[in-house]
Each structure stands twice: as structure tokens, then as C-alpha cells.
Write a protein that holds these residues in place. Structure first.
Motif, PDB file in Angstrom:
ATOM      1  N   LEU A  88       0.829  -1.199   0.000  1.00  0.00           N
ATOM      2  CA  LEU A  88       0.000   0.000   0.000  1.00  0.00           C
ATOM      3  C   LEU A  88       0.867   1.254   0.000  1.00  0.00           C
ATOM      4  O   LEU A  88       1.821   1.361   0.780  1.00  0.00           O
ATOM      5  N   GLN A  89       0.518   2.214  -0.864  1.00  0.00           N
ATOM      6  CA  GLN A  89       1.168   3.523  -0.888  1.00  0.00           C
ATOM      7  C   GLN A  89       0.373   4.469   0.001  1.00  0.00           C
ATOM      8  O   GLN A  89      -0.768   4.796  -0.299  1.00  0.00           O
ATOM      9  N   CYS A  90       0.948   4.890   1.116  1.00  0.00           N
ATOM     10  CA  CYS A  90       0.278   5.779   2.069  1.00  0.00           C
ATOM     11  C   CYS A  90       0.721   7.214   1.820  1.00  0.00           C
ATOM     12  O   CYS A  90       1.905   7.532   1.980  1.00  0.00           O
ATOM     13  N   GLY A 166       7.260  10.911  11.631  1.00  0.00           N
ATOM     14  CA  GLY A 166       6.941  11.730  10.473  1.00  0.00           C
ATOM     15  C   GLY A 166       5.799  11.171   9.648  1.00  0.00           C
ATOM     16  O   GLY A 166       5.029  11.920   9.038  1.00  0.00           O
ATOM     17  N   THR A 167       5.640   9.836   9.630  1.00  0.00           N
ATOM     18  CA  THR A 167       4.553   9.235   8.841  1.00  0.00           C
ATOM     19  C   THR A 167       3.183   9.620   9.378  1.00  0.00           C
ATOM     20  O   THR A 167       2.189   9.566   8.655  1.00  0.00           O
ATOM     21  N   LEU A 168       3.101  10.003  10.665  1.00  0.00           N
ATOM     22  CA  LEU A 168       1.826  10.385  11.264  1.00  0.00           C
ATOM     23  C   LEU A 168       1.448  11.829  10.929  1.00  0.00           C
ATOM     24  O   LEU A 168       0.400  12.313  11.374  1.00  0.00           O
ATOM     25  N   PHE A 183       4.947   6.964   2.459  1.00  0.00           N
ATOM     26  CA  PHE A 183       5.688   5.723   2.651  1.00  0.00           C
ATOM     27  C   PHE A 183       4.915   4.555   2.063  1.00  0.00           C
ATOM     28  O   PHE A 183       3.743   4.677   1.684  1.00  0.00           O
ATOM     29  N   THR A 184       5.588   3.418   1.973  1.00  0.00           N
ATOM     30  CA  THR A 184       4.990   2.169   1.483  1.00  0.00           C
ATOM     31  C   THR A 184       4.864   1.198   2.639  1.00  0.00           C
ATOM     32  O   THR A 184       5.810   1.007   3.407  1.00  0.00           O
ATOM     33  N   LEU A 185       3.702   0.581   2.772  1.00  0.00           N
ATOM     34  CA  LEU A 185       3.459  -0.434   3.800  1.00  0.00           C
ATOM     35  C   LEU A 185       3.290  -1.788   3.118  1.00  0.00           C
ATOM     36  O   LEU A 185       2.479  -1.924   2.199  1.00  0.00           O
TER      37      LEU A 185
END
Length: 364
Positions: A88-90, A166-168, A183-185
Motif C-alpha cells: 500500500l502507498q500511504c 513523520g509518517t503520522l 511511505f509504502t506499507l
């Protein structure tokens, strides 16, 4: 509702065992032993379905004596045919709010951070934001000890924590410039029982890809499908057995589904009705409707006429399928075309037939 009452209702057909998750979902309560103080506590059990996914079992334990609490999520499904890998691309807040079911056999990877969380003891139902917050909490817990004992590891984990925090801070939407915190999950589960919410369901999600793969020998051993001491011949034989078993199950399911479709088509045909059922467009994967009717062709047999029209992209499809059983013998029909009336004859060509015009050297 007690465990006995719930079991009795399910057995009598009054309740479905796995219910949709809503305010009226049934919760079963039972007494169970607290592993901390060895007094009686209360376990609440809910069997529910995740939309567009599968059935899961939610359990929550609470002890009124020592205050101990514990929550767990378990899959209510059998191990799937293949392993599943969600990528998943977030890029925005909506992606952080996606639900995720992480089975205890699944690993979580952030490729940009070179960070992988291995399988855990318990399964979890949370959001992507909640998952990342849990990673941050776990990594922070021993940082003070690392500062003195392992300064290099301390610094490396601090760098990782800064990137995870930072992702939050992703933007509300994707209308502006690309976020530096995107980011990518990757969720890799060899049992196939993990789940990442699809915000475009039932259509395909452009931000997410799901890949199915054959499990490795090591994964088969971890899941209990293979003896660790098995040699290559036993491994190959076990693979063949599993493949054959899956094929038989799939064939049985397909035959049962085909019987139901044929029965519904016959009932609609007798009532001179057109049967309509939901489907996905084969061109754009949008939701659309397929119309079907069984028709008797004089001096021949029953055929099924199917028509699909997509209102989203305008794609249209028409199919004719034989509605009867396969005949014991094949059939070859030779027709000599002599005038225009012959060109007006109706022809029903099945998908297994060939078509030849010897004079033109045409073979289809």
C-alpha cells in the motif's frame, strides 16, 4: 448472553455464527481464570465479519481483582491456498485511518525505512496509524538502556523513530505537492489471513496491490504442513497433495455455484423473467449489472444469454453459453452455401468448436 445460550442459538439456526460488526452484534461473556492473580475474570467474545474480508474472533479479558486486561484477535478462517502480500502507498490521513487485520504470522515492512517487524505472538485489529504508534511505543521502551550500553544502536533507532513519527504527519488529501513523509506499507502473510482496508471496495484500489504466492518450504514447516525432517521427495509429494486437495475443493465449490445459477436461471425462464445480479466490469472493474436469461432453441437445447453493460466506462459484453449437459459424442455440421438465404441462417458456436471454410483456406 451466555456462552451456552449463544451456542444453542447458533445450533438452532436462530443466529449466524459470524455476524456483521454493528451495535447489535452479539457478545458472549464467560468466566475464565486470570493468569496474573489466578482469580476468576470475565472474557468477552465476539464472532464478527470484516467488510470485504473474512470472519475474525475478537476476545477481551478483564480481571476485577487485579485489574489485568488483555485483547486478542484471531482469524475465524482456515489457512488460505496461497500466501498474500499487500503493498500500500500511504500518502494522506485517509490512508492512516485504514483498518488493518494483522495475523500473528504476518510480517510488516516499510521499504523506505529498511524496517521489518517480524510475526508476533498475537493477531491485532487496528488502523495503520495505530500500528505505527505501537511500533513507536515498543521501540521507545528500551531506549534509555541502549543510550549507555549500545550508543550506535540507540542512534540508529532514534533515526528510525523520527521517520516513523513523520509518517503520522501526512496531509489531509493528495491535492498539494507530494508529502516527504509518504511511505509504502507491505504486509506479508503466508497464511493469507491478514487484511488491509480497500477504500474503493468493491472496485480495485489504485494505491494497493495484492499478490498471491506459493509458500516456501520454510513457511510450510512453520505452518505445520511439513515435517522439518522431510526430504525433497516428501516435500514435492506434500505439495502435490495440497494442490490436488485445493483443486478438488475449488471444483466442488464451482459445481455447487453453477448448480445454483442454473436453478435460478431455469426458474426465471419459466416465469419469463430476466435474472439480474451484480458483477464487476472487466474493463474498468467498476460495479455493474449482468442480465441473464435461459432460452429454449427449437430442435436444439437450452442456452443461457448473458449481457453486461457498464455505466461508468460504457463497456458492453454479450455471451451465449450452453445450458445443457455435454453430449456423449462430438458433432460436425457441414453446410453448403448456395444463396443469400443460407447466409441468413442463425449459428450458435460454442467456445470449444472450430470453424472452417475450405474454399477460402480459413480455419478458426
Amino acid at each position: 448472553m451466555s456462552a451456552e445460550d449463544h451456542a444453542a442459538a447458533a445450533a438452532s439456526g436462530g443466529d449466524q455464527l459470524f455476524q456483521d460488526l454493528d451495535a447489535e452484534a452479539t457478545v458472549t461473556e464467560m468466566e475464565s481464570l486470570c493468569m496474573r492473580c489466578h482469580e476468576d475474570g470475565v472474557t468477552r467474545l465476539m464472532l464478527t465479519r470484516v467488510p470485504h474480508f473474512k470472519s475474525i474472533i475478537l476476545t477481551a479479558f478483564e480481571c476485577p481483582h487485579c485489574g489485568f486486561k488483555n485483547n486478542e484477535v484471531q482469524s475465524g478462517e482456515s489457512i488460505q491456498e496461497d500466501g498474500h502480500r499487500h503493498e500500500l502507498q500511504c500518502t494522506n490521513k485517509a490512508d492512516l485511518n485504514r483498518q488493518i487485520v494483522r495475523n500473528n504470522t504476518a510480517s510488516i515492512t516499510f521499504p523506505e525505512f529498511e524496517f521489518t517487524a517480524p510475526p508476533t505472538k498475537n493477531s491485532t485489529l487496528t488502523t495503520i496509524e495505530g500500528l505505527i504508534s505501537r511500533f513507536i511505543e515498543d521501540l521507545e521502551s528500551d531506549q534509555e538502556q541502549r543510550r549507555e550500553a549500545m550508543p550506535e544502536a540507540f542512534q540508529a533507532i532514534e533515526t528510525l523513530l523520527a521517520r516513523l513519527r513523520g509518517t503520522l504527519e501526512l496531509p489531509e488529501d493528495d491535492s498539494g505537492a507530494a508529502s516527504p513523509h509518504a511511505f509504502t506499507l507491505v504486509v506479508d502473510d503466508p497464511t493469507g489471513n491478514s487484511y488491509v482496508e480497500n477504500l474503493c471496495a468493491p472496485s480495485a484500489d489504485p494505491k494497493m496491490s495484492i499478490n498471491h504466492y506459493r509458500r516456501t518450504r520454510e513457511q510450510m514447516i512453520e505452518l505445520g504442513f511439513l515435517n522439518p525432517d522431510a526430504d525433497e521427495a516428501q516435500w514435492t509429494e506434500r505439495e502435490k497433495q495440497l494442490v490436488g486437495q485445493r483443486q478438488r475443493i475449488n471444483m466442488a465449490e464451482e459445481m455447487e455455484a453453477a448448480k445454483k445459477v442454473m436453478l435460478a436461471a431455469r426458474e426465471a425462464s419459466e416465469a419469463n423473467e430476466i435474472l439480474t445480479f451484480p458483477s464487476n466490469c472487466s474493463s474498468c472493474n467498476a460495479r455493474c449489472e449482468t442480465r441473464m436469461q435461459m432460452v429454449d432453441i427449437p430442435h436444439f437445447q437450452q442456452v443461457i444469454i448473458m449481457s453486461t453493460t457498464c455505466e461508468s466506462c460504457g463497456y458492453k459484453s454479450n455471451e451465449v453459453k450452453c445450458g445443457g449437459a455435454i453430449h456423449p459424442f462430438g458433432r460436425r455440421v457441414t453446410l453448403t452455401i448456395e444463396d443469400k438465404d443460407d447466409l441468413s441462417r442463425d449459428i450458435l458456436k460454442s467456445e470449444t468448436s472450430s470453424f472452417k471454410i475450405p474454399e477460402l483456406g480459413l480455419d478458426m
